[in-house]
Design an enzyme around this catalytic site. Sequence first.
Site, PDB file in Angstrom:
ATOM      1  N   CYS A 116      27.967  52.661 -33.034  1.00 21.82           N
ATOM      2  CA  CYS A 116      28.265  54.099 -33.159  1.00 21.82           C
ATOM      3  C   CYS A 116      27.820  54.688 -34.496  1.00 21.82           C
ATOM      4  O   CYS A 116      27.778  55.908 -34.647  1.00 21.82           O
ATOM      5  CB  CYS A 116      29.751  54.331 -32.959  1.00 21.82           C
ATOM      6  SG  CYS A 116      30.312  53.739 -31.358  1.00 21.82           S
ATOM      7  N   HIS A 264      32.218  60.912 -36.017  1.00 22.65           N
ATOM      8  CA  HIS A 264      31.939  60.193 -34.778  1.00 22.65           C
ATOM      9  C   HIS A 264      33.029  60.542 -33.768  1.00 22.65           C
ATOM     10  O   HIS A 264      34.217  60.512 -34.084  1.00 22.65           O
ATOM     11  CB  HIS A 264      31.914  58.686 -35.061  1.00 22.65           C
ATOM     12  CG  HIS A 264      31.807  57.873 -33.820  1.00 22.65           C
ATOM     13  ND1 HIS A 264      30.910  58.161 -32.834  1.00 22.65           N
ATOM     14  CD2 HIS A 264      32.506  56.779 -33.389  1.00 22.65           C
ATOM     15  CE1 HIS A 264      31.052  57.297 -31.840  1.00 22.65           C
ATOM     16  NE2 HIS A 264      32.011  56.452 -32.158  1.00 22.65           N
ATOM     17  N   ASN A 294      32.961  59.163 -25.925  1.00 24.68           N
ATOM     18  CA  ASN A 294      32.267  58.502 -27.037  1.00 24.68           C
ATOM     19  C   ASN A 294      30.868  58.121 -26.561  1.00 24.68           C
ATOM     20  O   ASN A 294      30.715  57.219 -25.736  1.00 24.68           O
ATOM     21  CB  ASN A 294      33.079  57.269 -27.447  1.00 24.68           C
ATOM     22  CG  ASN A 294      32.433  56.478 -28.568  1.00 24.68           C
ATOM     23  OD1 ASN A 294      31.290  56.735 -28.956  1.00 24.68           O
ATOM     24  ND2 ASN A 294      33.156  55.502 -29.093  1.00 24.68           N
TER      25      ASN A 294
HETATM   26  N1  ACO Z   1      45.188  54.337 -18.404  1.00 26.90           N
HETATM   27  C1  ACO Z   1      46.501  54.055 -18.399  1.00 26.90           C
HETATM   28  N2  ACO Z   1      47.039  53.121 -19.201  1.00 26.90           N
HETATM   29  C2  ACO Z   1      46.208  52.436 -20.014  1.00 26.90           C
HETATM   30  C3  ACO Z   1      44.828  52.677 -20.064  1.00 26.90           C
HETATM   31  C4  ACO Z   1      44.323  53.683 -19.202  1.00 26.90           C
HETATM   32  N3  ACO Z   1      43.023  54.022 -19.177  1.00 26.90           N
HETATM   33  N4  ACO Z   1      44.280  51.864 -20.980  1.00 26.90           N
HETATM   34  C5  ACO Z   1      45.274  51.125 -21.501  1.00 26.90           C
HETATM   35  N5  ACO Z   1      46.433  51.468 -20.921  1.00 26.90           N
HETATM   36  C6  ACO Z   1      47.759  50.920 -21.176  1.00 26.90           C
HETATM   37  C7  ACO Z   1      47.724  49.555 -21.774  1.00 26.90           C
HETATM   38  O1  ACO Z   1      47.593  48.572 -20.756  1.00 26.90           O
HETATM   39  C8  ACO Z   1      49.063  49.488 -22.471  1.00 26.90           C
HETATM   40  O2  ACO Z   1      50.037  49.176 -21.512  1.00 26.90           O
HETATM   41  P1  ACO Z   1      51.251  48.178 -21.869  1.00 26.90           P
HETATM   42  O3  ACO Z   1      51.986  48.829 -23.011  1.00 26.90           O
HETATM   43  O4  ACO Z   1      52.014  48.097 -20.597  1.00 26.90           O
HETATM   44  O5  ACO Z   1      50.575  46.879 -22.272  1.00 26.90           O
HETATM   45  C9  ACO Z   1      49.299  50.930 -22.924  1.00 26.90           C
HETATM   46  O6  ACO Z   1      48.415  51.743 -22.148  1.00 26.90           O
HETATM   47  C10 ACO Z   1      49.060  51.168 -24.399  1.00 26.90           C
HETATM   48  O7  ACO Z   1      47.824  50.603 -24.736  1.00 26.90           O
HETATM   49  P2  ACO Z   1      47.290  50.649 -26.207  1.00 26.90           P
HETATM   50  O8  ACO Z   1      45.966  49.931 -26.271  1.00 26.90           O
HETATM   51  O9  ACO Z   1      48.350  50.269 -27.171  1.00 26.90           O
HETATM   52  O10 ACO Z   1      47.039  52.230 -26.365  1.00 26.90           O
HETATM   53  P3  ACO Z   1      46.556  53.013 -27.653  1.00 26.90           P
HETATM   54  O11 ACO Z   1      47.490  54.119 -27.902  1.00 26.90           O
HETATM   55  O12 ACO Z   1      46.179  52.106 -28.781  1.00 26.90           O
HETATM   56  O13 ACO Z   1      45.208  53.673 -27.129  1.00 26.90           O
HETATM   57  C11 ACO Z   1      42.837  53.378 -27.281  1.00 26.90           C
HETATM   58  C12 ACO Z   1      44.153  52.872 -26.702  1.00 26.90           C
HETATM   59  C13 ACO Z   1      42.600  54.790 -26.745  1.00 26.90           C
HETATM   60  C14 ACO Z   1      41.712  52.484 -26.822  1.00 26.90           C
HETATM   61  C15 ACO Z   1      42.929  53.420 -28.821  1.00 26.90           C
HETATM   62  O14 ACO Z   1      43.414  52.199 -29.306  1.00 26.90           O
HETATM   63  C16 ACO Z   1      41.611  53.708 -29.471  1.00 26.90           C
HETATM   64  O15 ACO Z   1      41.067  54.785 -29.321  1.00 26.90           O
HETATM   65  N6  ACO Z   1      41.089  52.750 -30.242  1.00 26.90           N
HETATM   66  C17 ACO Z   1      39.818  52.919 -30.910  1.00 26.90           C
HETATM   67  C18 ACO Z   1      38.746  52.694 -29.912  1.00 26.90           C
HETATM   68  C19 ACO Z   1      37.435  53.205 -30.366  1.00 26.90           C
HETATM   69  O16 ACO Z   1      37.324  54.214 -30.993  1.00 26.90           O
HETATM   70  N7  ACO Z   1      36.409  52.480 -29.979  1.00 26.90           N
HETATM   71  C20 ACO Z   1      35.082  52.906 -30.196  1.00 26.90           C
HETATM   72  C21 ACO Z   1      34.473  52.207 -31.297  1.00 26.90           C
HETATM   73  S1  ACO Z   1      32.893  52.788 -31.599  1.00 26.90           S
HETATM   74  C22 ACO Z   1      31.674  51.704 -31.077  1.00 26.90           C
HETATM   75  O17 ACO Z   1      30.975  51.161 -31.887  1.00 26.90           O
HETATM   76  C23 ACO Z   1      31.487  51.445 -29.604  1.00 26.90           C
END
Ligand code: ACO
Length: 337
Positions: A116, A264, A294
Amino acid sequence: MAVTLRAKIAGTGSYVPERVLSNRDLEKMVETTDEWITTRTGIKERRIAHGETSADMAAKAAERALGNAGVSASEIELIVVGTVTPDMTFPSTACFVQSLLGIKAGVPAFDLSAACSGFLYALDVAEKYIISGVVKKALIIGVDRFSNIIDWTDRSTCVLFGDGAGAAVLSATRGKSGVLASNIHSDGRKWNLLYAPNPVRDTPFCKETGTDERESKEEPLPPYLAMSGNETFKVAVRTMVSSIKEALKAAKIRPEEVDLLIPHQANQRIIQATRQRLKLPEESVYMNLDKYGNTSAGSIPIALDEANREGRLKRGDVVLFVAFGGGLTWSSAAVRW
Ligand code: ACO
């Protein structure tokens, strides 16, 4: 006294595929809801490439950037493309763009792999060629087609990404506009927070090669993007804040002098946390992730192009860019428009 040579952003362009995949569409594919995706990320829909490659998207964005800059393809002396989803292992996406746009033979064209952060890495590298006087006009592009590397049954990743490309023409200038400061960083020790293995190979030797956790001795890793979301979130905020502070210090600019921050576009909550730590007002941050998700290396140049075409950038404005991505990589640049 000699006036400093700078790399000015002379024009911008972007391209996203027509096909829209909404949160409602995803509800039919995996166990998720529009409400979960919207509140956790800010994303409402994304675009999916259909019958078009990374090089096609890159060339369309680049053509628009050339048009916006009023620069012809024959004037380009360097092409740098940030991408981790090239159409082929080789040739590079940049070489395909050279061919598609009819940019003359002999002009160097290469890809950079910084996930990214790819567009800001391309900006940093091309800027060095310009300020050293080696080239006068460069084409920089960020493009990714993550729909190809996503496991569409994994709700924790498939809701986050989309396809798209953005581009800019950099031009040598001795005026006040241009890149004031730029930094690029990486930390390979944290590679396993975010990665996409190569497609599974089936050779007589591939099962012998695994020597560490990157490639199991028994089975290669599945060829899909994998991510530790929570940890990535924390590292992203930390690295983006430090990278911005470094760019501001090098450019001798105070946070209150920033007219627009173009971060980003990964997650609205990451952007807000970064903004709050820097004490920047809400209206000084550009966001369009609701429409595209993203788009990896495409994210910053698509946002830049939209901000430019919406008239958000005035001559003399200070624009700040910041990115983080797989590698890990992170980067920031301060630019006077
Ligand atoms: N729909 C419903 N529930 C979901 C989904 C979904 N799409 N995805 C995960 N959940 C659930 C999980 O299973 C978890 O359930 P549990 O508590 O029963 O285990 C719950 O939601 C919470 O999951 P978390 O991972 O703790 O949720 P969080 O608030 O951290 O959000 C997210 C997840 C959006 C991925 C966040 O952590 C994030 O944005 N992280 C950064 C990711 C990012 O920016 N990546 C790109 C990097 S750039 C590159 O180089 C590609």
